[in-house]
Design a protein around this motif. Structure first.
Motif, short mmCIF file in Angstrom:
data_model
loop_
_atom_site.label_atom_id
_atom_site.label_comp_id
_atom_site.label_asym_id
_atom_site.label_seq_id
_atom_site.Cartn_x
_atom_site.Cartn_y
_atom_site.Cartn_z
N LEU A 152 0.87 -1.18 0.00
CA LEU A 152 0.00 0.00 0.00
C LEU A 152 0.91 1.23 0.00
N ASP A 153 0.94 1.93 -1.14
CA ASP A 153 1.85 3.05 -1.36
C ASP A 153 1.29 4.34 -0.74
N ASP A 154 2.18 5.28 -0.44
CA ASP A 154 1.78 6.61 0.07
C ASP A 154 0.82 6.47 1.24
N PHE A 155 1.06 5.49 2.09
CA PHE A 155 0.09 5.19 3.14
C PHE A 155 -0.08 6.36 4.10
N ALA A 212 9.60 2.71 4.88
CA ALA A 212 9.50 4.17 4.98
C ALA A 212 10.05 4.79 3.71
N GLU A 213 9.31 5.70 3.07
CA GLU A 213 9.80 6.31 1.84
C GLU A 213 10.25 7.75 2.06
N GLY A 214 11.19 8.19 1.25
CA GLY A 214 11.67 9.56 1.33
C GLY A 214 12.57 9.82 2.53
CA CA Z 1 5.15 6.26 -2.56
#
Ligand code: CA
Ligand code: C2E
Ligand code: CA
Ligand code: CA
Length: 285
Positions: A183-186, A241-243
Protein backbone atom coordinates in the motif's frame (compact mmCIF):
# COMPACT_ATOMS: atom_id res chain seq x y z
CA UNK A 1 -5.11 50.08 -21.07
CA UNK A 2 -7.90 49.05 -18.79
CA UNK A 3 -8.82 45.35 -18.90
CA UNK A 4 -12.58 45.12 -19.10
CA UNK A 5 -14.54 42.16 -17.89
CA UNK A 6 -14.98 41.10 -21.51
CA UNK A 7 -11.24 41.33 -22.27
CA UNK A 8 -10.38 39.30 -19.18
CA UNK A 9 -12.78 36.61 -20.27
CA UNK A 10 -11.28 36.49 -23.76
CA UNK A 11 -7.79 36.30 -22.27
CA UNK A 12 -8.81 33.53 -19.91
CA UNK A 13 -10.30 31.55 -22.77
CA UNK A 14 -7.20 32.09 -24.86
CA UNK A 15 -5.07 30.96 -21.92
CA UNK A 16 -6.98 27.76 -21.46
CA UNK A 17 -6.93 27.13 -25.22
CA UNK A 18 -3.14 27.40 -25.17
CA UNK A 19 -3.07 25.02 -22.21
CA UNK A 20 -5.37 22.61 -23.99
CA UNK A 21 -3.16 22.66 -27.08
CA UNK A 22 -0.05 22.07 -24.99
CA UNK A 23 -1.79 19.19 -23.28
CA UNK A 24 -2.84 17.63 -26.57
CA UNK A 25 0.68 18.07 -27.86
CA UNK A 26 2.12 16.34 -24.78
CA UNK A 27 -0.44 13.55 -25.08
CA UNK A 28 0.58 13.01 -28.72
CA UNK A 29 4.28 12.97 -27.84
CA UNK A 30 3.69 10.56 -24.94
CA UNK A 31 1.67 8.21 -27.14
CA UNK A 32 4.52 8.18 -29.68
CA UNK A 33 7.15 7.72 -26.97
CA UNK A 34 5.33 4.69 -25.53
CA UNK A 35 4.87 3.17 -29.01
CA UNK A 36 8.52 3.81 -29.93
CA UNK A 37 9.79 2.35 -26.64
CA UNK A 38 11.41 5.64 -25.59
CA UNK A 39 10.47 5.50 -21.91
CA UNK A 40 12.97 4.16 -19.39
CA UNK A 41 12.82 2.75 -15.90
CA UNK A 42 15.07 4.03 -13.16
CA UNK A 43 15.47 2.02 -9.96
CA UNK A 44 15.63 3.28 -6.39
CA UNK A 45 17.13 0.74 -3.96
CA UNK A 46 15.35 -0.41 -0.80
CA UNK A 47 17.44 -1.16 2.30
CA UNK A 48 16.48 -3.71 4.95
CA UNK A 49 17.29 -2.41 8.43
CA UNK A 50 17.87 -5.84 10.04
CA UNK A 51 20.60 -6.82 7.58
CA UNK A 52 21.73 -3.34 6.58
CA UNK A 53 21.64 -4.51 2.95
CA UNK A 54 19.90 -3.59 -0.30
CA UNK A 55 17.06 -6.09 -0.74
CA UNK A 56 15.22 -4.67 -3.73
CA UNK A 57 14.42 -1.61 -5.82
CA UNK A 58 11.39 0.37 -6.98
CA UNK A 59 10.93 0.89 -10.71
CA UNK A 60 10.16 4.54 -11.56
CA UNK A 61 9.22 5.58 -15.09
CA UNK A 62 11.27 8.28 -16.84
CA UNK A 63 10.45 10.18 -20.02
CA UNK A 64 12.76 12.59 -21.80
CA UNK A 65 11.14 14.02 -24.91
CA UNK A 66 13.25 15.46 -27.74
CA UNK A 67 11.11 18.65 -27.80
CA UNK A 68 9.72 18.90 -24.28
CA UNK A 69 12.85 17.75 -22.45
CA UNK A 70 12.56 15.64 -19.28
CA UNK A 71 8.93 15.51 -18.09
CA UNK A 72 8.19 14.74 -14.42
CA UNK A 73 6.42 11.42 -13.81
CA UNK A 74 3.95 13.34 -11.65
CA UNK A 75 2.90 15.14 -14.84
CA UNK A 76 3.01 12.36 -17.43
CA UNK A 77 1.58 9.61 -15.21
CA UNK A 78 -1.39 11.87 -14.42
CA UNK A 79 -1.83 12.62 -18.12
CA UNK A 80 -1.57 8.92 -18.93
CA UNK A 81 -4.22 8.11 -16.32
CA UNK A 82 -6.59 10.75 -17.69
CA UNK A 83 -6.18 9.64 -21.31
CA UNK A 84 -6.09 5.86 -20.91
CA UNK A 85 -2.43 5.74 -22.04
CA UNK A 86 -1.64 4.31 -18.58
CA UNK A 87 -2.84 0.89 -19.78
CA UNK A 88 -0.02 0.60 -22.32
CA UNK A 89 2.46 2.50 -20.17
CA UNK A 90 1.68 0.34 -17.13
CA UNK A 91 1.94 -2.91 -19.08
CA UNK A 92 5.28 -1.75 -20.50
CA UNK A 93 6.56 -0.84 -17.00
CA UNK A 94 5.47 -4.21 -15.59
CA UNK A 95 7.04 -6.24 -18.40
CA UNK A 96 10.26 -4.22 -18.48
CA UNK A 97 10.73 -4.28 -14.70
CA UNK A 98 10.20 -8.06 -14.62
CA UNK A 99 12.62 -8.63 -17.49
CA UNK A 100 15.33 -6.38 -16.03
CA UNK A 101 14.93 -7.71 -12.48
CA UNK A 102 15.26 -11.31 -13.71
CA UNK A 103 18.93 -10.50 -14.38
CA UNK A 104 19.66 -9.01 -10.92
CA UNK A 105 21.99 -10.99 -8.66
CA UNK A 106 21.14 -12.65 -5.36
CA UNK A 107 21.90 -11.25 -1.91
CA UNK A 108 22.32 -12.66 1.59
CA UNK A 109 19.45 -11.62 3.88
CA UNK A 110 19.49 -11.07 7.65
CA UNK A 111 18.82 -14.77 8.29
CA UNK A 112 21.86 -15.75 6.22
CA UNK A 113 19.76 -17.15 3.37
CA UNK A 114 20.58 -16.23 -0.21
CA UNK A 115 17.61 -14.54 -1.86
CA UNK A 116 16.71 -12.75 -5.05
CA UNK A 117 16.44 -8.99 -5.07
CA UNK A 118 12.87 -7.75 -5.20
CA UNK A 119 11.49 -5.36 -7.78
CA UNK A 120 8.49 -3.17 -6.99
CA UNK A 121 6.28 -1.74 -9.72
CA UNK A 122 3.73 1.07 -9.38
CA UNK A 123 0.22 0.18 -10.47
CA UNK A 124 -2.47 2.73 -11.25
CA UNK A 125 -6.15 2.47 -10.36
CA UNK A 126 -7.03 2.29 -14.02
CA UNK A 127 -4.89 -0.83 -14.46
CA UNK A 128 -6.20 -2.46 -11.31
CA UNK A 129 -9.79 -2.07 -12.49
CA UNK A 130 -9.07 -3.89 -15.78
CA UNK A 131 -10.43 -7.44 -15.86
CA UNK A 132 -7.28 -8.49 -17.75
CA UNK A 133 -4.89 -7.17 -15.11
CA UNK A 134 -4.27 -10.42 -13.23
CA UNK A 135 -3.55 -12.15 -16.54
CA UNK A 136 -1.11 -9.34 -17.51
CA UNK A 137 0.80 -9.92 -14.25
CA UNK A 138 0.89 -13.69 -14.75
CA UNK A 139 2.15 -13.20 -18.32
CA UNK A 140 4.87 -10.78 -17.27
CA UNK A 141 6.12 -13.42 -14.81
CA UNK A 142 6.07 -16.26 -17.34
CA UNK A 143 7.72 -14.18 -20.10
CA UNK A 144 10.53 -12.96 -17.83
CA UNK A 145 11.00 -16.09 -15.77
CA UNK A 146 10.91 -13.93 -12.63
CA UNK A 147 9.85 -15.72 -9.44
CA UNK A 148 6.46 -14.40 -8.27
CA UNK A 149 7.73 -13.68 -4.74
CA UNK A 150 10.38 -11.40 -6.29
CA UNK A 151 7.70 -9.05 -7.64
CA UNK A 152 5.84 -6.51 -5.52
CA UNK A 153 3.05 -4.28 -6.83
CA UNK A 154 2.57 -0.85 -5.23
CA UNK A 155 -0.93 0.55 -5.15
CA UNK A 156 -2.08 3.88 -3.73
CA UNK A 157 -5.12 4.71 -1.65
CA UNK A 158 -6.43 7.05 -4.31
CA UNK A 159 -6.17 4.07 -6.68
CA UNK A 160 -8.99 2.27 -4.93
CA UNK A 161 -11.55 5.03 -4.55
CA UNK A 162 -13.62 3.12 -7.11
CA UNK A 163 -14.90 -0.40 -6.61
CA UNK A 164 -13.20 -1.58 -3.40
CA UNK A 165 -14.66 -5.07 -3.75
CA UNK A 166 -13.40 -5.62 -7.33
CA UNK A 167 -9.99 -4.20 -6.35
CA UNK A 168 -9.73 -6.47 -3.32
CA UNK A 169 -10.63 -9.47 -5.47
CA UNK A 170 -7.96 -8.63 -8.09
CA UNK A 171 -5.39 -8.08 -5.35
CA UNK A 172 -6.18 -11.43 -3.73
CA UNK A 173 -5.78 -13.19 -7.08
CA UNK A 174 -2.43 -11.46 -7.54
CA UNK A 175 -1.33 -12.60 -4.08
CA UNK A 176 -2.50 -16.12 -4.92
CA UNK A 177 0.08 -16.04 -7.73
CA UNK A 178 2.71 -15.46 -5.02
CA UNK A 179 3.22 -11.77 -5.87
CA UNK A 180 3.34 -9.34 -2.92
CA UNK A 181 1.29 -6.16 -2.64
CA UNK A 182 2.30 -2.87 -1.00
CA UNK A 183 0.00 0.00 0.00
CA UNK A 184 1.85 3.05 -1.36
CA UNK A 185 1.78 6.61 0.07
CA UNK A 186 0.09 5.19 3.14
CA UNK A 187 -1.65 7.72 5.37
CA UNK A 188 -2.26 10.35 2.70
CA UNK A 189 -5.77 9.23 1.76
CA UNK A 190 -8.86 9.61 3.86
CA UNK A 191 -9.56 5.92 4.38
CA UNK A 192 -6.28 4.44 5.56
CA UNK A 193 -7.88 2.24 8.22
CA UNK A 194 -10.52 0.99 5.77
CA UNK A 195 -7.70 0.07 3.38
CA UNK A 196 -5.96 -1.94 6.10
CA UNK A 197 -9.22 -3.72 6.88
CA UNK A 198 -10.43 -4.44 3.35
CA UNK A 199 -7.38 -4.81 1.14
CA UNK A 200 -5.12 -7.82 1.24
CA UNK A 201 -1.56 -6.47 1.40
CA UNK A 202 1.90 -7.51 2.58
CA UNK A 203 3.64 -4.18 2.96
CA UNK A 204 2.69 -0.68 4.09
CA UNK A 205 4.77 2.17 2.65
CA UNK A 206 4.65 5.18 4.95
CA UNK A 207 4.41 8.35 2.87
CA UNK A 208 7.34 10.78 2.82
CA UNK A 209 5.17 13.55 4.32
CA UNK A 210 5.19 11.61 7.65
CA UNK A 211 8.92 10.87 7.45
CA UNK A 212 9.98 14.51 7.00
CA UNK A 213 9.30 15.43 10.65
CA UNK A 214 9.81 12.00 12.16
CA UNK A 215 13.01 13.05 13.91
CA UNK A 216 11.20 15.86 15.74
CA UNK A 217 10.59 14.52 19.26
CA UNK A 218 6.87 13.95 20.05
CA UNK A 219 5.79 15.51 16.74
CA UNK A 220 2.39 14.35 15.49
CA UNK A 221 4.09 12.75 12.48
CA UNK A 222 6.44 10.69 14.63
CA UNK A 223 3.54 9.50 16.82
CA UNK A 224 1.55 8.54 13.70
CA UNK A 225 4.52 6.79 12.09
CA UNK A 226 4.99 4.68 15.21
CA UNK A 227 1.26 3.88 15.22
CA UNK A 228 1.34 2.80 11.56
CA UNK A 229 4.39 0.57 12.17
CA UNK A 230 2.85 -1.11 15.22
CA UNK A 231 -0.55 -1.54 13.56
CA UNK A 232 0.94 -3.00 10.37
CA UNK A 233 3.06 -5.44 12.39
CA UNK A 234 0.02 -6.52 14.44
CA UNK A 235 -1.73 -7.32 11.15
CA UNK A 236 1.26 -9.32 9.91
CA UNK A 237 2.46 -6.72 7.39
CA UNK A 238 5.93 -5.26 7.05
CA UNK A 239 6.68 -1.54 6.81
CA UNK A 240 8.76 0.48 4.37
CA UNK A 241 9.50 4.17 4.98
CA UNK A 242 9.80 6.31 1.84
CA UNK A 243 11.67 9.56 1.33
CA UNK A 244 14.27 8.98 4.07
CA UNK A 245 16.87 11.72 3.65
CA UNK A 246 18.80 11.92 6.94
CA UNK A 247 20.64 9.59 9.33
CA UNK A 248 18.50 10.95 12.14
CA UNK A 249 15.31 9.80 10.38
CA UNK A 250 16.84 6.37 9.72
CA UNK A 251 17.77 6.00 13.41
CA UNK A 252 14.29 6.96 14.56
CA UNK A 253 12.74 4.47 12.12
CA UNK A 254 15.11 1.73 13.28
CA UNK A 255 14.06 2.45 16.90
CA UNK A 256 10.41 2.19 15.87
CA UNK A 257 10.99 -1.23 14.31
CA UNK A 258 10.50 -0.19 10.67
CA UNK A 259 11.57 -2.97 8.27
CA UNK A 260 12.90 -1.25 5.16
CA UNK A 261 14.00 2.23 4.13
CA UNK A 262 13.92 4.02 0.80
CA UNK A 263 15.16 7.50 0.06
CA UNK A 264 18.00 9.77 -0.92
CA UNK A 265 19.94 8.78 2.23
CA UNK A 266 20.51 5.41 0.57
CA UNK A 267 20.30 6.46 -3.06
CA UNK A 268 18.38 8.50 -5.59
CA UNK A 269 16.72 6.51 -8.37
CA UNK A 270 19.45 5.19 -10.72
CA UNK A 271 19.48 4.65 -14.47
CA UNK A 272 20.81 1.10 -14.28
CA UNK A 273 20.85 -1.68 -11.71
CA UNK A 274 24.66 -2.04 -12.05
CA UNK A 275 25.36 0.63 -9.47
CA UNK A 276 23.33 -0.81 -6.61
CA UNK A 277 23.91 -4.47 -7.31
CA UNK A 278 27.58 -3.68 -6.65
CA UNK A 279 26.63 -2.59 -3.12
CA UNK A 280 24.77 -5.83 -2.40
CA UNK A 281 27.51 -7.35 -0.23
CA UNK A 282 28.12 -4.12 1.72
CA UNK A 283 26.38 -2.28 4.54
CA UNK A 284 24.34 0.67 3.28
CA UNK A 285 23.70 2.63 6.49
CA1 CA B 1 5.15 6.26 -2.56
P1 C2E C 1 5.97 7.24 -5.65
O1 C2E C 1 5.54 5.89 -6.08
O2 C2E C 1 5.52 7.68 -4.29
O3 C2E C 1 7.55 7.25 -5.76
C1 C2E C 1 8.40 7.94 -4.88
C2 C2E C 1 8.80 9.30 -5.43
O4 C2E C 1 9.59 9.99 -4.45
C3 C2E C 1 9.69 9.20 -6.68
O5 C2E C 1 9.39 10.35 -7.46
C4 C2E C 1 11.09 9.29 -6.09
O6 C2E C 1 12.06 9.72 -7.02
C5 C2E C 1 10.88 10.29 -4.98
N1 C2E C 1 11.82 10.11 -3.87
C6 C2E C 1 12.37 8.96 -3.42
N2 C2E C 1 13.17 9.17 -2.35
C7 C2E C 1 13.12 10.51 -2.11
C8 C2E C 1 13.73 11.36 -1.11
O7 C2E C 1 14.49 10.92 -0.23
N3 C2E C 1 13.42 12.67 -1.18
C9 C2E C 1 12.60 13.19 -2.12
N4 C2E C 1 12.36 14.51 -2.10
N5 C2E C 1 12.01 12.43 -3.07
C10 C2E C 1 12.27 11.10 -3.07
P2 C2E C 1 9.24 10.27 -9.05
O8 C2E C 1 10.25 9.32 -9.61
O9 C2E C 1 9.22 11.67 -9.55
O10 C2E C 1 7.81 9.61 -9.26
C11 C2E C 1 6.64 10.30 -8.87
C12 C2E C 1 5.45 9.42 -8.87
O11 C2E C 1 5.10 9.01 -10.19
C13 C2E C 1 5.62 8.11 -8.08
O12 C2E C 1 5.48 8.37 -6.70
C14 C2E C 1 4.51 7.27 -8.67
O13 C2E C 1 3.29 7.55 -8.04
C15 C2E C 1 4.44 7.76 -10.11
N6 C2E C 1 5.10 6.78 -11.00
C16 C2E C 1 6.40 6.69 -11.39
N7 C2E C 1 6.58 5.64 -12.24
C17 C2E C 1 5.36 5.05 -12.38
C18 C2E C 1 4.89 3.91 -13.13
O14 C2E C 1 5.62 3.19 -13.82
N8 C2E C 1 3.53 3.64 -13.03
C19 C2E C 1 2.68 4.39 -12.24
N9 C2E C 1 1.38 4.06 -12.20
N10 C2E C 1 3.11 5.44 -11.53
C20 C2E C 1 4.43 5.78 -11.59
CA1 CA D 1 5.61 3.89 -5.31
CA1 CA E 1 4.61 9.55 -2.87
Amino acid sequence: GRVTHFDAEVLATRGSQTELRARHHMERRLRQAIAAGELRLHYQPLAELASNRIVGAEALARWEDAELGPVSPVVFIKLAEETGLIIDLGRWALNTACQEAATWPMFESADGIRRRMKVTVNVSAVQLSQPSFVRDVAEALVDSGLLPRTLCLEITETAVIGDMHATAKNLQEIRDLGVTVALDDFGTGYSSLTMLRDLPADVVKIDKSFIDKIAVEASTDSVLARLVIETAHSLGMSVCAEGVETNEQAERLADMGCDTLQGWLISKPLAGSEAFTEWLPTAVL
